[in-house]
Design an enzyme around this catalytic site. Structure first.
Site, PDB file in Angstrom:
ATOM      1  N   CYS A 138      -3.551   6.184   0.265  1.00  0.00           N
ATOM      2  CA  CYS A 138      -3.127   4.984  -0.484  1.00  0.00           C
ATOM      3  C   CYS A 138      -2.500   4.677  -2.369  1.00  0.00           C
ATOM      4  O   CYS A 138      -2.830   3.889  -2.994  1.00  0.00           O
ATOM      5  CB  CYS A 138      -4.564   3.319  -0.311  1.00  0.00           C
ATOM      6  SG  CYS A 138      -5.176   3.678   1.410  1.00  0.00           S
TER       7      CYS A 138
ATOM      8  N   ARG B 273     -11.291   7.830   3.198  1.00  0.00           N
ATOM      9  CA  ARG B 273     -10.744   6.517   2.535  1.00  0.00           C
ATOM     10  C   ARG B 273     -11.717   5.548   1.760  1.00  0.00           C
ATOM     11  O   ARG B 273     -12.075   5.325   1.278  1.00  0.00           O
ATOM     12  CB  ARG B 273      -9.886   5.899   2.922  1.00  0.00           C
ATOM     13  CG  ARG B 273      -8.538   6.313   3.630  1.00  0.00           C
ATOM     14  CD  ARG B 273      -8.238   5.230   3.628  1.00  0.00           C
ATOM     15  NE  ARG B 273      -6.689   5.053   4.819  1.00  0.00           N
ATOM     16  CZ  ARG B 273      -5.843   5.752   4.622  1.00  0.00           C
ATOM     17  NH1 ARG B 273      -6.036   6.446   3.610  1.00  0.00           N
ATOM     18  NH2 ARG B 273      -4.879   5.964   5.847  1.00  0.00           N
TER      19      ARG B 273
ATOM     20  N   CYS C 189       0.139   4.255   1.999  1.00  0.00           N
ATOM     21  CA  CYS C 189      -0.440   4.973   2.650  1.00  0.00           C
ATOM     22  C   CYS C 189       0.446   5.573   3.423  1.00  0.00           C
ATOM     23  O   CYS C 189       0.090   6.179   4.124  1.00  0.00           O
ATOM     24  CB  CYS C 189      -1.958   4.795   2.997  1.00  0.00           C
ATOM     25  SG  CYS C 189      -2.070   3.110   4.282  1.00  0.00           S
TER      26      CYS C 189
ATOM     27  N   ARG D  45      -3.200   3.441  12.340  1.00  0.00           N
ATOM     28  CA  ARG D  45      -3.017   4.970  11.675  1.00  0.00           C
ATOM     29  C   ARG D  45      -2.043   5.340  12.904  1.00  0.00           C
ATOM     30  O   ARG D  45      -1.059   6.270  12.240  1.00  0.00           O
ATOM     31  CB  ARG D  45      -4.338   5.752  11.033  1.00  0.00           C
ATOM     32  CG  ARG D  45      -4.896   5.325  10.281  1.00  0.00           C
ATOM     33  CD  ARG D  45      -6.095   5.737   9.862  1.00  0.00           C
ATOM     34  NE  ARG D  45      -6.629   4.883   8.757  1.00  0.00           N
ATOM     35  CZ  ARG D  45      -8.149   5.659   8.452  1.00  0.00           C
ATOM     36  NH1 ARG D  45      -8.599   6.400   8.374  1.00  0.00           N
ATOM     37  NH2 ARG D  45      -8.709   4.104   7.755  1.00  0.00           N
TER      38      ARG D  45
ATOM     39  N   LYS E  17     -12.629  -4.789   1.826  1.00  0.00           N
ATOM     40  CA  LYS E  17     -12.070  -3.867   3.212  1.00  0.00           C
ATOM     41  C   LYS E  17     -12.931  -2.525   2.843  1.00  0.00           C
ATOM     42  O   LYS E  17     -13.188  -1.477   2.313  1.00  0.00           O
ATOM     43  CB  LYS E  17     -10.315  -3.467   2.966  1.00  0.00           C
ATOM     44  CG  LYS E  17      -9.675  -2.402   3.533  1.00  0.00           C
ATOM     45  CD  LYS E  17      -8.821  -1.464   3.377  1.00  0.00           C
ATOM     46  CE  LYS E  17      -8.036  -1.385   3.923  1.00  0.00           C
ATOM     47  NZ  LYS E  17      -6.766  -0.749   4.099  1.00  0.00           N
TER      48      LYS E  17
ATOM     49  N   CYS F   6       0.828  -1.054  -0.199  1.00  0.00           N
ATOM     50  CA  CYS F   6      -0.018   0.294  -0.295  1.00  0.00           C
ATOM     51  C   CYS F   6       1.023   0.717  -0.456  1.00  0.00           C
ATOM     52  O   CYS F   6       2.503   1.235   0.526  1.00  0.00           O
ATOM     53  CB  CYS F   6      -1.337   0.026   1.306  1.00  0.00           C
ATOM     54  SG  CYS F   6      -2.267   1.314   0.469  1.00  0.00           S
TER      55      CYS F   6
ATOM     56  N   GLU G 209     -17.142  -7.656  -4.918  1.00  0.00           N
ATOM     57  CA  GLU G 209     -14.600  -7.601  -4.899  1.00  0.00           C
ATOM     58  C   GLU G 209     -14.573  -8.266  -5.133  1.00  0.00           C
ATOM     59  O   GLU G 209     -13.156  -8.829  -5.335  1.00  0.00           O
ATOM     60  CB  GLU G 209     -15.050  -6.628  -3.949  1.00  0.00           C
ATOM     61  CG  GLU G 209     -15.897  -4.958  -3.572  1.00  0.00           C
ATOM     62  CD  GLU G 209     -14.646  -3.896  -4.669  1.00  0.00           C
ATOM     63  OE1 GLU G 209     -13.442  -3.927  -5.177  1.00  0.00           O
ATOM     64  OE2 GLU G 209     -15.010  -2.975  -4.902  1.00  0.00           O
TER      65      GLU G 209
ATOM     66  N   SER H 162      -6.807  -3.374  14.322  1.00  0.00           N
ATOM     67  CA  SER H 162      -6.392  -2.118  15.176  1.00  0.00           C
ATOM     68  C   SER H 162      -7.111  -1.632  16.459  1.00  0.00           C
ATOM     69  O   SER H 162      -7.169  -2.416  17.439  1.00  0.00           O
ATOM     70  CB  SER H 162      -5.450  -1.920  14.808  1.00  0.00           C
ATOM     71  OG  SER H 162      -6.204  -0.348  14.110  1.00  0.00           O
TER      72      SER H 162
ATOM     73  N   LYS I 147     -11.925  -7.220   6.366  1.00  0.00           N
ATOM     74  CA  LYS I 147     -11.958  -6.618   7.102  1.00  0.00           C
ATOM     75  C   LYS I 147     -12.294  -5.475   7.424  1.00  0.00           C
ATOM     76  O   LYS I 147     -12.903  -4.934   6.697  1.00  0.00           O
ATOM     77  CB  LYS I 147     -10.428  -6.523   6.734  1.00  0.00           C
ATOM     78  CG  LYS I 147      -9.532  -5.293   7.217  1.00  0.00           C
ATOM     79  CD  LYS I 147      -8.597  -5.238   6.969  1.00  0.00           C
ATOM     80  CE  LYS I 147      -7.652  -4.076   7.321  1.00  0.00           C
ATOM     81  NZ  LYS I 147      -6.598  -3.062   6.736  1.00  0.00           N
TER      82      LYS I 147
ATOM     83  N   TYR J 152      -3.669  -9.114  15.717  1.00  0.00           N
ATOM     84  CA  TYR J 152      -2.380  -8.787  16.925  1.00  0.00           C
ATOM     85  C   TYR J 152      -2.155  -9.529  17.868  1.00  0.00           C
ATOM     86  O   TYR J 152      -1.397  -9.585  18.811  1.00  0.00           O
ATOM     87  CB  TYR J 152      -2.524  -7.455  17.353  1.00  0.00           C
ATOM     88  CG  TYR J 152      -2.710  -6.536  15.698  1.00  0.00           C
ATOM     89  CD1 TYR J 152      -1.469  -6.044  15.370  1.00  0.00           C
ATOM     90  CD2 TYR J 152      -3.660  -6.233  15.543  1.00  0.00           C
ATOM     91  CE1 TYR J 152      -1.844  -4.935  14.356  1.00  0.00           C
ATOM     92  CE2 TYR J 152      -3.824  -5.168  14.731  1.00  0.00           C
ATOM     93  CZ  TYR J 152      -2.283  -4.674  13.340  1.00  0.00           C
ATOM     94  OH  TYR J 152      -2.754  -3.768  12.624  1.00  0.00           O
TER      95      TYR J 152
END
Ligand code: PBG
Length: 325
Positions: A128, A215, A120, A203, A193, A118, A231, A272, A246, A311
């Protein structure tokens, strides 16, 4: 007529385990890691307690734990020193992610390395893709993404993971990889996404918040699910080997729908914001971390995830091995 006996079975833990419809294993877990340019860095990420940024030379500390726990792989995000309008640090041969990939491949040849593709984190404006005026220009971005993915594959990425949400990204990347003989590099695309508020802590971690606007023109509308199928099918037809949905938990219905629509493995990205919410509640003593993180991973698997990007991957794999999950 048969009379139904009311259910009053009290089964043992072992029978409960034997009859479980859903199982977790370390091999289905992928751990996202932030790598920033520089030397000798291991620094905390305030919005994601317990997660850190590593420089390429300190990265082995955490990769060693990933290898020891036999997780499925690591997903690397790069944070460069230098940002510009084109995101040119994204495809430099000595870029942060390329350096990290070379080190990781050499030290841990058995570990599956996945590289985020990406712009970004690399653009001065934080979007992005390349800008034309104030809008992201899809087609000129494709060439840059392909160049980035190719440089990552050449540096040692086993899988490239485009998260930019440009139309046609998988096709452009597949062509570029094949043209240079990188035919064995897999593409795990973020086909589905959403423009989600749950990416906030990421971010901050990656320094990738857009400097203006949002975005929503290239990420998906949280109100839509048929669009997710569209998609996903498009990306599969362009050559995606694995599809990512996601965020994770708030999008279980999307995960299930996509899983039923495609014939490739589906990964769920527990993002996150989901991680930080659990962390914050646990820090206050309001939730039990092992139980909640474990249950959320189980729910993603039940919802159709073949792969879970989280994570919590390292802790989860340790809890699975201990037998406490
Ligand atoms: C980059 C990217 C983002 C995430 C993964 N890749 C942020 C975004 O789209 O703004 C989010 C991951 C997370 O929140 O854990 N495009």
């Amino acid at each position: 007529m048969m009379i139904q006996r009311p259910r009053r079975l009290r089964v043992t833990q072992s029978i409960r385990d034997m009859t479980s419809e859903t199982r977790l294993s370390p091999s289905m877990l992928v751990y996202p890691v932030f790598v920033r340019e520089g030397k000798n860095i291991i620094e905390d990420i305030p919005a994601m307690p317990g997660q850190k940024r590593y420089s390429p030379d300190t990265l082995p500390v955490i990769l060693e734990r990933a290898v020891k726990n036999r997780i499925g792989g690591v997903l690397l995000f790069g944070i460069p020193e230098h940002k510009d309008a084109e995101g040119s640090s994204a495809w430099r041969e000595d870029g942060v992610i390329q350096t990290a990939l070379r080190t990781a491949k050499k030290e841990f040849p058995s570990l599956t390395l996945i590289a985020d593709v990406c712009l970004c984190e690399y653009t001065s404006h934080g979007h992005c893709g390349l800008l034309k005026g104030e809008t992201v220009d899809n087609d000129s971005t494709l060439e840059i993404l392909a160049r980035t993915a190719l440089s990552q594959a050449q540096a040692g990425a086993d899988i490239v993971a485009p998260s930019d949400m440009m139309d046609g990204h998988t096709h452009a990347i597949r062509e570029a990889l094949d043209a240079e003989g990188m035919t064995d590099t897999l593409i795990m695309s973020y086909a589905v996404k959403y423009a989600s508020a749950f990416y906030g802590p990421f971010r901050e971690a990656a320094g990738s918040a857009p400097s203006f606007g949002d975005r929503k023109t290239y990420q998906m509308n949280p109100r839509n699910v048929r669009e997710a199928v569209k998609e996903a099918l498009l990306d599969v037809s362009e050559g995606s080997d694995i599809i990512i949905v996601k965020p994770g938990m708030p999008y279980l219905d999307v995960l299930k729908t996509v899983k039923n629509a495609v014939n490739v493995p589906v990964a769920s990205y527990c993002v996150s914001g989901e991680y930080s919410m659990i962390k914050a509640a646990c820090a206050n003593g309001w939730l039990n971390e092992k139980n909640v993180a474990g249950e959320s991973a189980i729910c993603l698997a039940r919802g159709g995830a073949d792969i879970i990007i989280t994570y919590y991957a390292l802790e989860l794999s340790e809890w699975i091995k201990e037998g406490s999950l």
